[in-house]
Design a protein around this motif. Structure first.
Motif, mmCIF file in Angstrom:
data_model
loop_
_atom_site.group_PDB
_atom_site.id
_atom_site.type_symbol
_atom_site.label_atom_id
_atom_site.label_comp_id
_atom_site.label_asym_id
_atom_site.label_seq_id
_atom_site.Cartn_x
_atom_site.Cartn_y
_atom_site.Cartn_z
ATOM 1 N N ILE A 89 42.203 41.593 34.892
ATOM 2 C CA ILE A 89 40.801 40.517 34.586
ATOM 3 C C ILE A 89 39.532 41.860 35.063
ATOM 4 C CG2 ILE A 89 39.164 39.090 36.732
ATOM 5 C CD1 ILE A 89 41.565 37.930 36.707
ATOM 6 N N MET A 90 40.220 43.153 36.394
ATOM 7 C CA MET A 90 39.637 44.403 36.571
ATOM 8 C C MET A 90 39.373 44.864 35.398
ATOM 9 S SD MET A 90 37.938 45.429 38.728
ATOM 10 C CE MET A 90 37.319 47.231 39.769
ATOM 11 N N TYR A 91 40.514 45.249 34.507
ATOM 12 C CA TYR A 91 39.809 46.330 33.128
ATOM 13 C C TYR A 91 38.828 45.382 31.965
ATOM 14 C CZ TYR A 91 40.925 48.171 28.799
ATOM 15 O OH TYR A 91 40.664 49.422 27.424
ATOM 16 N N GLU A 92 39.167 44.235 32.348
ATOM 17 C CA GLU A 92 37.879 43.562 31.602
ATOM 18 C C GLU A 92 36.345 43.741 32.248
ATOM 19 O OE1 GLU A 92 37.783 42.149 28.643
ATOM 20 O OE2 GLU A 92 40.048 43.295 28.032
ATOM 21 N N LEU A 93 36.597 43.314 33.270
ATOM 22 C CA LEU A 93 35.567 43.724 33.949
ATOM 23 C C LEU A 93 34.793 44.338 34.290
ATOM 24 C CD1 LEU A 93 33.122 42.518 36.505
ATOM 25 C CD2 LEU A 93 34.694 43.297 38.024
ATOM 26 N N VAL A 94 35.749 45.959 34.203
ATOM 27 C CA VAL A 94 35.028 47.553 33.849
ATOM 28 C C VAL A 94 34.707 47.136 33.010
ATOM 29 C CG1 VAL A 94 35.736 49.384 34.610
ATOM 30 C CG2 VAL A 94 36.393 48.149 36.433
ATOM 31 N N LYS A 95 35.453 47.341 32.050
ATOM 32 C CA LYS A 95 34.434 46.876 30.089
ATOM 33 C C LYS A 95 33.154 47.004 30.577
ATOM 34 C CE LYS A 95 37.687 45.742 27.800
ATOM 35 N NZ LYS A 95 38.216 45.624 26.592
ATOM 36 N N MET A 96 32.687 45.385 30.989
ATOM 37 C CA MET A 96 31.183 44.964 31.051
ATOM 38 C C MET A 96 30.512 45.676 32.063
ATOM 39 S SD MET A 96 30.185 41.345 31.423
ATOM 40 C CE MET A 96 31.653 40.230 30.002
ATOM 41 N N GLN A 97 30.883 46.490 33.047
ATOM 42 C CA GLN A 97 30.270 46.332 34.170
ATOM 43 C C GLN A 97 29.562 47.836 33.757
ATOM 44 O OE1 GLN A 97 31.054 46.877 38.088
ATOM 45 N NE2 GLN A 97 29.119 45.899 38.757
ATOM 46 N N LEU A 98 30.778 48.783 33.335
ATOM 47 C CA LEU A 98 30.630 49.902 33.560
ATOM 48 C C LEU A 98 30.375 50.659 31.665
ATOM 49 C CD1 LEU A 98 32.645 51.498 35.537
ATOM 50 C CD2 LEU A 98 31.009 51.201 36.135
ATOM 51 N N THR A 99 28.951 50.088 31.577
ATOM 52 C CA THR A 99 29.150 50.756 29.454
ATOM 53 C C THR A 99 28.101 51.651 29.602
ATOM 54 O OG1 THR A 99 26.827 49.836 30.795
ATOM 55 C CG2 THR A 99 28.121 48.363 30.342
ATOM 56 N N SER A 100 27.884 52.806 28.589
ATOM 57 C CA SER A 100 27.073 53.715 28.761
ATOM 58 C C SER A 100 26.116 54.149 28.870
ATOM 59 C CB SER A 100 27.914 53.670 26.753
ATOM 60 O OG SER A 100 26.914 53.374 26.216
ATOM 61 N N GLU A 101 25.229 52.625 28.470
ATOM 62 C CA GLU A 101 23.877 52.786 29.233
ATOM 63 C C GLU A 101 23.525 52.826 30.848
ATOM 64 O OE1 GLU A 101 19.886 49.947 29.484
ATOM 65 O OE2 GLU A 101 21.383 49.147 28.886
#
Length: 205
Positions: A89-101
């Protein structure tokens, strides 16, 4: 997790004010604009600005943040399998939150903080806010299935690593950074760096 229309409107106003403040700083420097310039662009009053921020520096720091909205997080919940572990769950959340932008804007904020030291405490507060949002979201997503100590430990491990990354203390090539033709640097791409972080977590550090 659903929020009222009033809350969403307030959140939109806050983001609009912060976004304009951040962009004005990039364009003119921190001393090159006033709160009046911010509110004129957004179309609100100084009183409205004061309802959200104590000073323009606080608005500038928040303007660097770009996080998923409620709809995106709800979509994340529906896509996760019932047996997903907290780490997954954390992996998916981080991918969503920590975007390149987001990473790029936070790095710009760090550079601005070095030019204008008055921004530094607000930068740290923005990072704390980012981490707190992740904590609240993860606790909601985990639905009480996991020990809170483990939850906070996991989040602290992730964001404790991201902070020196954004500040340039790790040899990682951030998203959007151009590679010069004569660059022989062995900097690790950001995506590879994050995979390495989670690989360590999967193995128990």
């Amino acid at each position: 997790m659903k929020r009222t229309l009033r809350h969403l409107k307030k959140e939109a106003t806050e983001k609009a004010l912060a976004g304009v403040a951040f962009n004005l700083t990039l364009e003119h420097g921190l001393d090159g604009f006033t709160v009046e310039d911010i509110v004129q662009q957004v179309g609100c009053s100084r009183r409205t600005f004061a309802n959200y921020f104590t000073c323009k520096e606080e608005a500038v720091a928040l303007g660097a943040l770009s996080v998923p909205n409620t709809a995106e997080l709800e979509h994340l919940i529906t896509q996760l399998p019932d047996h997903a572990t907290l780490l997954e769950i954390m992996y998916e959340l981080v991918k969503m939150q920590l975007t390149s932008e987001l990473i790029g804007r936070l790095h710009q904020l760090v550079i601005l903080s070095r030019t204008y030291p008055v921004l530094e405490p607000h930068y740290l507060a923005a990072m704390h806010r980012l981490q707190t949002q992740a904590q609240d979201t993860l606790l909601d997503l985990s639905n009480g299935q996991y020990d809170e100590i483990y939850t906070y430990l996991l989040i602290s491990a992730i964001y404790g690593t991201v902070l020196p990354l954004i500040e340039g203390r790790l040899n990682v090539r951030l998203p959007g950074q151009l590679i010069a033709a004569n660059d022989a640097s062995d900097a690790v791409p950001f995506e590879q760096f994050m995979e390495t972080v989670f690989d360590h977590l999967r193995k128990g550090f």
